[in-house]
Design an enzyme around this catalytic site. Structure first.
Site, PDB file in Angstrom:
ATOM      1  N   LYS A 123      12.600 -12.845   9.183  1.00  0.00           N
ATOM      2  CA  LYS A 123      13.833 -13.321   8.525  1.00  0.00           C
ATOM      3  C   LYS A 123      14.646 -14.205   9.481  1.00  0.00           C
ATOM      4  O   LYS A 123      15.291 -15.156   9.028  1.00  0.00           O
ATOM      5  CB  LYS A 123      14.673 -12.137   8.025  1.00  0.00           C
ATOM      6  CG  LYS A 123      13.997 -11.311   6.920  1.00  0.00           C
ATOM      7  CD  LYS A 123      13.775 -12.104   5.638  1.00  0.00           C
ATOM      8  CE  LYS A 123      13.336 -11.193   4.489  1.00  0.00           C
ATOM      9  NZ  LYS A 123      13.117 -11.905   3.220  1.00  0.00           N
ATOM     10  N   TYR A 171       9.596  -7.673  10.166  1.00  0.00           N
ATOM     11  CA  TYR A 171      10.557  -8.103   9.146  1.00  0.00           C
ATOM     12  C   TYR A 171      11.719  -8.859   9.785  1.00  0.00           C
ATOM     13  O   TYR A 171      12.100  -9.947   9.357  1.00  0.00           O
ATOM     14  CB  TYR A 171      11.071  -6.877   8.402  1.00  0.00           C
ATOM     15  CG  TYR A 171      11.993  -7.164   7.235  1.00  0.00           C
ATOM     16  CD1 TYR A 171      11.472  -7.553   6.003  1.00  0.00           C
ATOM     17  CD2 TYR A 171      13.369  -7.032   7.358  1.00  0.00           C
ATOM     18  CE1 TYR A 171      12.306  -7.804   4.921  1.00  0.00           C
ATOM     19  CE2 TYR A 171      14.209  -7.285   6.283  1.00  0.00           C
ATOM     20  CZ  TYR A 171      13.668  -7.668   5.070  1.00  0.00           C
ATOM     21  OH  TYR A 171      14.504  -7.922   3.994  1.00  0.00           O
TER      22      TYR A 171
HETATM   23  N1  LIG Z   1      16.477  -4.396  -0.925  1.00  0.00           N
HETATM   24  C1  LIG Z   1      17.227  -4.705   0.111  1.00  0.00           C
HETATM   25  O1  LIG Z   1      18.082  -3.881   0.557  1.00  0.00           O
HETATM   26  C2  LIG Z   1      17.115  -6.041   0.782  1.00  0.00           C
HETATM   27  C3  LIG Z   1      17.992  -6.332   1.841  1.00  0.00           C
HETATM   28  C4  LIG Z   1      17.916  -7.585   2.459  1.00  0.00           C
HETATM   29  C5  LIG Z   1      16.996  -8.517   2.014  1.00  0.00           C
HETATM   30  N2  LIG Z   1      16.134  -8.209   0.991  1.00  0.00           N
HETATM   31  C6  LIG Z   1      15.195  -9.251   0.557  1.00  0.00           C
HETATM   32  O2  LIG Z   1      15.318  -9.461  -0.842  1.00  0.00           O
HETATM   33  C7  LIG Z   1      14.055  -9.874  -1.396  1.00  0.00           C
HETATM   34  C8  LIG Z   1      13.690  -8.970  -2.564  1.00  0.00           C
HETATM   35  O3  LIG Z   1      13.632  -7.631  -2.069  1.00  0.00           O
HETATM   36  P1  LIG Z   1      13.501  -6.357  -3.020  1.00  0.00           P
HETATM   37  O4  LIG Z   1      14.385  -5.323  -2.455  1.00  0.00           O
HETATM   38  O5  LIG Z   1      13.609  -6.743  -4.445  1.00  0.00           O
HETATM   39  O6  LIG Z   1      11.988  -5.940  -2.672  1.00  0.00           O
HETATM   40  P2  LIG Z   1      10.884  -5.192  -3.569  1.00  0.00           P
HETATM   41  O7  LIG Z   1      11.554  -4.280  -4.514  1.00  0.00           O
HETATM   42  O8  LIG Z   1       9.904  -4.651  -2.597  1.00  0.00           O
HETATM   43  O9  LIG Z   1      10.227  -6.421  -4.376  1.00  0.00           O
HETATM   44  C9  LIG Z   1       9.554  -7.412  -3.656  1.00  0.00           C
HETATM   45  C10 LIG Z   1       9.096  -8.494  -4.617  1.00  0.00           C
HETATM   46  O10 LIG Z   1       8.396  -9.493  -3.842  1.00  0.00           O
HETATM   47  C11 LIG Z   1       7.108  -9.666  -4.424  1.00  0.00           C
HETATM   48  N3  LIG Z   1       6.106 -10.072  -3.451  1.00  0.00           N
HETATM   49  C12 LIG Z   1       5.744  -9.453  -2.291  1.00  0.00           C
HETATM   50  N4  LIG Z   1       4.740 -10.129  -1.706  1.00  0.00           N
HETATM   51  C13 LIG Z   1       4.457 -11.186  -2.499  1.00  0.00           C
HETATM   52  C14 LIG Z   1       3.514 -12.236  -2.442  1.00  0.00           C
HETATM   53  N5  LIG Z   1       2.619 -12.341  -1.444  1.00  0.00           N
HETATM   54  N6  LIG Z   1       3.520 -13.168  -3.417  1.00  0.00           N
HETATM   55  C15 LIG Z   1       4.385 -13.073  -4.451  1.00  0.00           C
HETATM   56  N7  LIG Z   1       5.291 -12.095  -4.592  1.00  0.00           N
HETATM   57  C16 LIG Z   1       5.320 -11.165  -3.619  1.00  0.00           C
HETATM   58  C17 LIG Z   1       6.762  -8.318  -5.033  1.00  0.00           C
HETATM   59  O11 LIG Z   1       5.722  -8.484  -5.963  1.00  0.00           O
HETATM   60  P3  LIG Z   1       4.553  -7.353  -6.184  1.00  0.00           P
HETATM   61  O12 LIG Z   1       5.082  -6.406  -7.235  1.00  0.00           O
HETATM   62  O13 LIG Z   1       3.384  -8.151  -6.641  1.00  0.00           O
HETATM   63  O14 LIG Z   1       4.335  -6.673  -4.853  1.00  0.00           O
HETATM   64  C18 LIG Z   1       8.106  -7.971  -5.646  1.00  0.00           C
HETATM   65  O15 LIG Z   1       8.272  -8.671  -6.867  1.00  0.00           O
HETATM   66  C19 LIG Z   1      13.060  -9.813  -0.230  1.00  0.00           C
HETATM   67  O16 LIG Z   1      12.916 -11.097   0.330  1.00  0.00           O
HETATM   68  C20 LIG Z   1      13.733  -8.889   0.761  1.00  0.00           C
HETATM   69  O17 LIG Z   1      13.320  -9.113   2.081  1.00  0.00           O
HETATM   70  C21 LIG Z   1      16.186  -7.007   0.368  1.00  0.00           C
END
Ligand SMILES: NC(=O)c1ccc[n+]([C@@H]2O[C@H](COP(=O)([O-])OP(=O)(O)OC[C@H]3O[C@@H](n4cnc5c(N)ncnc54)[C@H](OP(=O)(O)O)[C@@H]3O)[C@@H](O)[C@H]2O)c1
Length: 227
Positions: free
Chosen positions: A153, A149
């Site tokens: 990033k 990860y």
């Molecule tokens: N949460 C945090 O604290 C945090 C912190 C820093 C950065 N981020 C970044 O923010 C973004 C969203 O994170 P989140 O926390 O909302 O994560 P999440 O709850 O795990 O949701 C991830 C989303 O990405 C989709 N996804 C994963 N693989 C995919 C693919 N191959 N094609 C299309 N869609 C795909 C998932 O769809 P499915 O339902 O189909 O799996 C889901 O809609 C990510 O880029 C993550 O790295 C999050």
């Protein structure tokens, strides 16, 4: 204003879709699960304002098909949000998991952006927000629970830098963003920031972006982060 949001069926992506719809934007929600209840409910409420399209950002053919479905469509803002996190250090991460993470988190945003450049060029104020993470910052690095990860990033941040310089002549703003530590499936239940708060901050930032911001890294409050 028209936005594309990838990974829009849950988590931060879904919260961004809701926030933009509330603000009156037209939203193209791109997801692996176009039948998701979360999006169906929004479709019932917002009708034509919301379009739901299939995309798997790990698959270039799927991205090309998505791009074909948007032929001729103006896209003002691309939220490259879809991402995955597979835990593991350099010894217990499998080669396959590392490769898959790079496909989704690094190559996916690059290829989606590249496939939508003609749509973005049609906008008067085109912007791309690549969802990175503070975990991809080399300057502030102090350890990680996921080598794949963190590396994906950091590499995405360089994608932002390169795209920002190569898309400057078209007036397309490209930034990396850190959405905060957010309470989602990925962030976990101990995360202090709610998806709605993060999405509001990201939407505010997207509305403020100008060429002076291109090639830079911001968190969801608008504060600049060191690469
Ligand atoms: N949460 C945090 O604290 C945090 C912190 C820093 C950065 N981020 C970044 O923010 C973004 C969203 O994170 P989140 O926390 O909302 O994560 P999440 O709850 O795990 O949701 C991830 C989303 O990405 C989709 N996804 C994963 N693989 C995919 C693919 N191959 N094609 C299309 N869609 C795909 C998932 O769809 P499915 O339902 O189909 O799996 C889901 O809609 C990510 O880029 C993550 O790295 C999050």
């Amino acid at each position: 204003m028209t936005a594309v949001v990838t990974g829009s069926n849950r988590g931060i992506g879904l919260a961004i879709v809701k926030e933009l719809l509330k603000r009156g934007w037209s939203v193209i929600a791109a997801t692996r699960k176009p039948q998701a209840e979360s999006l169906k409910e929004l479709k019932e409420r917002y009708g034509e304002q919301l379009r739901i399209e299939r995309i798997d950002v790990s698959d270039p053919r799927s991205i090309e098909e998505f791009s074909r479905s948007l032929k001729g469509q103006v896209v003002d803002v691309l939220f490259n949000n879809a991402g995955v996190l597979v835990k593991g250090d350099i010894f217990d991460t499998s080669y396959e998991d590392f490769l898959y993470t790079l496909k989704v988190n690094t190559l996916g945003p690059w290829y989606v952006a590249r496939s939508l450049v003609d749509n973005l060029k049609k906008s008067k104020n085109p912007r791309i927000l690549n969802t990175s993470s503070i975990m991809g910052s080399i300057t502030t690095y102090s350890g990680t629970h996921s080598v794949s990860y963190t590396v994906s990033k950091a590499a995405l941040n360089m994608v932002t830098k390169v795209m920002a310089s190569q898309l400057r002549s078209y007036g397309i703003v490209v930034v990396s963003i850190h959405p905060g530590w957010v309470r989602t499936d990925m962030g976990g239940s101990a995360a202090p920031v709610l998806p709605e708060e993060s999405a509001k901050g990201i939407a505010d930032l997207s509305e403020k972006l100008t060429m002076s911001h291109t090639g830079r890294f911001f968190d969801y409050t608008g504060k600049e982060i060191a690469w």
